[in-house]
Design a protein around this motif. Structure first.
Motif, PDB file in Angstrom:
ATOM      1  N   GLU A  60     -49.834   5.279 -10.004  1.00  0.00           N
ATOM      2  CA  GLU A  60     -49.466   6.900  -9.663  1.00  0.00           C
ATOM      3  C   GLU A  60     -50.679   7.256  -8.980  1.00  0.00           C
ATOM      4  OE1 GLU A  60     -48.837   8.424 -13.695  1.00  0.00           O
ATOM      5  OE2 GLU A  60     -47.817   6.688 -14.505  1.00  0.00           O
ATOM      6  N   GLY A  61     -51.707   6.501  -8.642  1.00  0.00           N
ATOM      7  CA  GLY A  61     -52.594   7.057  -7.883  1.00  0.00           C
ATOM      8  C   GLY A  61     -53.921   7.347  -8.789  1.00  0.00           C
ATOM      9  N   ARG A  62     -53.802   6.984 -10.100  1.00  0.00           N
ATOM     10  CA  ARG A  62     -54.909   7.148 -10.946  1.00  0.00           C
ATOM     11  C   ARG A  62     -55.960   6.132 -10.648  1.00  0.00           C
ATOM     12  NH1 ARG A  62     -52.079   7.464 -16.610  1.00  0.00           N
ATOM     13  NH2 ARG A  62     -51.364   5.507 -15.882  1.00  0.00           N
ATOM     14  N   VAL A  63     -57.295   6.554 -11.020  1.00  0.00           N
ATOM     15  CA  VAL A  63     -58.427   5.944 -10.903  1.00  0.00           C
ATOM     16  C   VAL A  63     -58.994   5.492 -12.309  1.00  0.00           C
ATOM     17  CG1 VAL A  63     -61.081   5.685 -10.349  1.00  0.00           C
ATOM     18  CG2 VAL A  63     -59.207   6.868  -8.987  1.00  0.00           C
ATOM     19  N   LEU A  64     -59.211   4.219 -12.584  1.00  0.00           N
ATOM     20  CA  LEU A  64     -59.669   3.578 -13.790  1.00  0.00           C
ATOM     21  C   LEU A  64     -61.235   3.712 -14.052  1.00  0.00           C
ATOM     22  CD1 LEU A  64     -59.446   2.301 -16.590  1.00  0.00           C
ATOM     23  CD2 LEU A  64     -59.808   0.165 -15.273  1.00  0.00           C
ATOM     24  N   LEU A  65     -61.693   4.467 -15.102  1.00  0.00           N
ATOM     25  CA  LEU A  65     -63.157   4.692 -15.222  1.00  0.00           C
ATOM     26  C   LEU A  65     -63.279   4.135 -16.640  1.00  0.00           C
ATOM     27  CD1 LEU A  65     -64.169   8.229 -13.626  1.00  0.00           C
ATOM     28  CD2 LEU A  65     -64.376   5.780 -12.862  1.00  0.00           C
ATOM     29  N   LEU A  66     -64.500   3.616 -17.163  1.00  0.00           N
ATOM     30  CA  LEU A  66     -64.833   3.087 -18.393  1.00  0.00           C
ATOM     31  C   LEU A  66     -66.017   4.018 -18.964  1.00  0.00           C
ATOM     32  CD1 LEU A  66     -64.666  -0.702 -17.748  1.00  0.00           C
ATOM     33  CD2 LEU A  66     -62.773   0.577 -18.572  1.00  0.00           C
ATOM     34  N   ARG A  67     -65.954   4.224 -20.234  1.00  0.00           N
ATOM     35  CA  ARG A  67     -67.440   5.088 -20.877  1.00  0.00           C
ATOM     36  C   ARG A  67     -68.128   3.769 -21.532  1.00  0.00           C
ATOM     37  NH1 ARG A  67     -66.109   9.378 -24.941  1.00  0.00           N
ATOM     38  NH2 ARG A  67     -65.966   7.557 -26.441  1.00  0.00           N
ATOM     39  N   GLN A  68     -69.471   3.778 -20.625  1.00  0.00           N
ATOM     40  CA  GLN A  68     -70.155   2.838 -21.226  1.00  0.00           C
ATOM     41  C   GLN A  68     -71.720   3.487 -21.534  1.00  0.00           C
ATOM     42  OE1 GLN A  68     -70.286  -0.697 -18.679  1.00  0.00           O
ATOM     43  NE2 GLN A  68     -71.731  -1.674 -20.027  1.00  0.00           N
ATOM     44  N   PHE A  69     -72.326   3.043 -22.488  1.00  0.00           N
ATOM     45  CA  PHE A  69     -73.698   3.594 -22.731  1.00  0.00           C
ATOM     46  C   PHE A  69     -74.631   2.683 -21.985  1.00  0.00           C
ATOM     47  CE2 PHE A  69     -77.800   2.603 -25.347  1.00  0.00           C
ATOM     48  CZ  PHE A  69     -78.155   4.122 -25.221  1.00  0.00           C
ATOM     49  N   GLY A  74     -80.058   7.070 -21.511  1.00  0.00           N
ATOM     50  CA  GLY A  74     -79.619   7.486 -22.920  1.00  0.00           C
ATOM     51  C   GLY A  74     -78.429   8.252 -22.749  1.00  0.00           C
ATOM     52  N   ARG A  75     -77.521   7.717 -21.973  1.00  0.00           N
ATOM     53  CA  ARG A  75     -76.299   8.403 -21.806  1.00  0.00           C
ATOM     54  C   ARG A  75     -75.107   7.586 -21.794  1.00  0.00           C
ATOM     55  NH1 ARG A  75     -79.871  11.970 -19.619  1.00  0.00           N
ATOM     56  NH2 ARG A  75     -79.108  14.187 -19.471  1.00  0.00           N
ATOM     57  N   GLU A  76     -74.027   8.134 -22.137  1.00  0.00           N
ATOM     58  CA  GLU A  76     -72.681   7.401 -22.004  1.00  0.00           C
ATOM     59  C   GLU A  76     -72.021   7.925 -20.642  1.00  0.00           C
ATOM     60  OE1 GLU A  76     -70.099   8.335 -25.384  1.00  0.00           O
ATOM     61  OE2 GLU A  76     -71.200   6.678 -26.629  1.00  0.00           O
ATOM     62  N   LEU A  77     -71.695   6.996 -19.727  1.00  0.00           N
ATOM     63  CA  LEU A  77     -71.473   7.030 -18.316  1.00  0.00           C
ATOM     64  C   LEU A  77     -69.975   6.844 -18.086  1.00  0.00           C
ATOM     65  CD1 LEU A  77     -74.733   6.321 -16.405  1.00  0.00           C
ATOM     66  CD2 LEU A  77     -74.090   8.468 -17.378  1.00  0.00           C
ATOM     67  N   TRP A  78     -69.283   7.606 -17.279  1.00  0.00           N
ATOM     68  CA  TRP A  78     -68.141   7.227 -16.764  1.00  0.00           C
ATOM     69  C   TRP A  78     -68.075   6.312 -15.649  1.00  0.00           C
ATOM     70  CZ3 TRP A  78     -63.990   6.973 -19.843  1.00  0.00           C
ATOM     71  CH2 TRP A  78     -63.777   7.987 -20.909  1.00  0.00           C
ATOM     72  N   GLU A  79     -67.855   5.046 -15.486  1.00  0.00           N
ATOM     73  CA  GLU A  79     -68.177   4.045 -14.683  1.00  0.00           C
ATOM     74  C   GLU A  79     -66.951   3.030 -14.197  1.00  0.00           C
ATOM     75  OE1 GLU A  79     -71.164   1.236 -16.009  1.00  0.00           O
ATOM     76  OE2 GLU A  79     -72.681   3.045 -16.243  1.00  0.00           O
ATOM     77  N   PRO A  80     -66.681   2.665 -13.124  1.00  0.00           N
ATOM     78  CA  PRO A  80     -65.703   1.631 -12.660  1.00  0.00           C
ATOM     79  C   PRO A  80     -66.315   0.245 -13.327  1.00  0.00           C
ATOM     80  CG  PRO A  80     -67.178   1.966 -10.858  1.00  0.00           C
ATOM     81  CD  PRO A  80     -67.476   2.828 -11.897  1.00  0.00           C
ATOM     82  N   PRO A  81     -65.179  -0.564 -13.233  1.00  0.00           N
ATOM     83  CA  PRO A  81     -65.597  -2.140 -13.868  1.00  0.00           C
ATOM     84  C   PRO A  81     -66.627  -2.532 -12.882  1.00  0.00           C
ATOM     85  CG  PRO A  81     -63.256  -1.606 -13.958  1.00  0.00           C
ATOM     86  CD  PRO A  81     -63.726  -0.406 -13.282  1.00  0.00           C
ATOM     87  N   ALA A  82     -67.672  -3.142 -13.270  1.00  0.00           N
ATOM     88  CA  ALA A  82     -68.604  -3.627 -12.407  1.00  0.00           C
ATOM     89  C   ALA A  82     -69.186  -4.593 -13.088  1.00  0.00           C
ATOM     90  CB  ALA A  82     -69.639  -2.564 -12.063  1.00  0.00           C
ATOM     91  N   GLY A  83     -70.395  -5.377 -12.299  1.00  0.00           N
ATOM     92  CA  GLY A  83     -71.132  -6.381 -12.932  1.00  0.00           C
ATOM     93  C   GLY A  83     -72.089  -7.104 -11.829  1.00  0.00           C
ATOM     94  N   LEU A  84     -73.235  -7.833 -12.436  1.00  0.00           N
ATOM     95  CA  LEU A  84     -74.027  -8.310 -11.674  1.00  0.00           C
ATOM     96  C   LEU A  84     -73.612  -9.573 -10.770  1.00  0.00           C
ATOM     97  CD1 LEU A  84     -77.179  -8.336 -14.172  1.00  0.00           C
ATOM     98  CD2 LEU A  84     -76.826  -6.744 -12.065  1.00  0.00           C
ATOM     99  N   LEU A  85     -74.142  -9.826  -9.652  1.00  0.00           N
ATOM    100  CA  LEU A  85     -73.959 -11.121  -8.871  1.00  0.00           C
ATOM    101  C   LEU A  85     -75.125 -12.145  -9.466  1.00  0.00           C
ATOM    102  CD1 LEU A  85     -73.470  -9.502  -5.484  1.00  0.00           C
ATOM    103  CD2 LEU A  85     -71.650 -10.679  -6.698  1.00  0.00           C
TER     104      LEU A  85
END
Length: 208
Positions: A60-69, A74-85
């Protein structure tokens, strides 16, 4: 200018380098750098393994964001799935696929590169690649990752691209990969995704 803008690798001589702190994920270093006519300066910087993020887009063209502390801000941020290399020898695309499966229980059949950037070039060498993932499918229940720490409380949300862009421009979304990824996706979609690089495109800026 007639030629396209292009960042170039042109390091200055490092006369001395000291490890100030060895951390769990990244280290703090102090370098004496020879700037030529400007003299020798001392720069403290964080040595970072790099990271990946994925803008996942559904049918549907929607974007996935995850709320993570995030403790440092000191905030809960809306982020894409992500991780360290932080897995030795792991290709960036494989890392992005792994993080998408672990954090969002999703797989994608189509992958492109949306953007590459340095998160804080004045203070660390973290290179981050933002991927675009499409043609999504769920990870089977018996193959899903068991989340720990901050990941346990992540909340997913599917939002329209327009809503995500509006959130960035109105200063409601602050995660850098969200800002870069959402705006890059809007630009890419406006051009019919014609100029995107393949998911396995070279990435010379990534730390060896």
């Amino acid at each position: 200018m007639t030629d396209p803008l292009f960042d170039v690798a042109r390091p200055r001589p490092v006369l001395a380098s000291r490890l100030l702190h060895e951390g769990r994920i990244w280290d703090l270093r102090s370098d004496d750098v020879d700037l030529g006519e400007a003299g020798v300066v001392t720069r403290e910087w964080i040595d970072h393994p790099g990271a990946v993020a994925t803008i996942a887009v559904d049918d549907e063209g929607r974007v996935l964001l995850l709320r993570q502390f995030r403790h440092p801000v000191g905030r809960e941020l809306w982020e894409p799935p992500a991780g360290l290399l932080d897995v030795a020898g792991e290709e960036a695309l494989l890392a992005a696929q792994r993080e998408l499966a672990e954090e969002a229980d999703l797989r994608a059949a189509t992958w492109h590169v949306l953007a590459d950037y340095f998160t804080t070039p004045g203070g660390n060498n973290e290179a981050l690649r933002v991927f675009l993932a499409r043609d999504l499918s769920p990870v089977p229940e018996d193959e899903r990752h068991v989340r720990e720490d901050e990941e346990m409380s992540m909340v997913p949300a599917w939002v329209s691209l327009e809503e995500a862009v509006d959130g960035v421009l109105q200063g409601r979304l602050h995660n850098p990969s969200t800002v870069v990824g959402v705006l890059a996706l809007a630009a890419a979609r406006a051009h019919g995704y014609e100029h995107l690089r393949p998911g396995d495109a070279p990435w010379p800026e990534r730390r060896a």
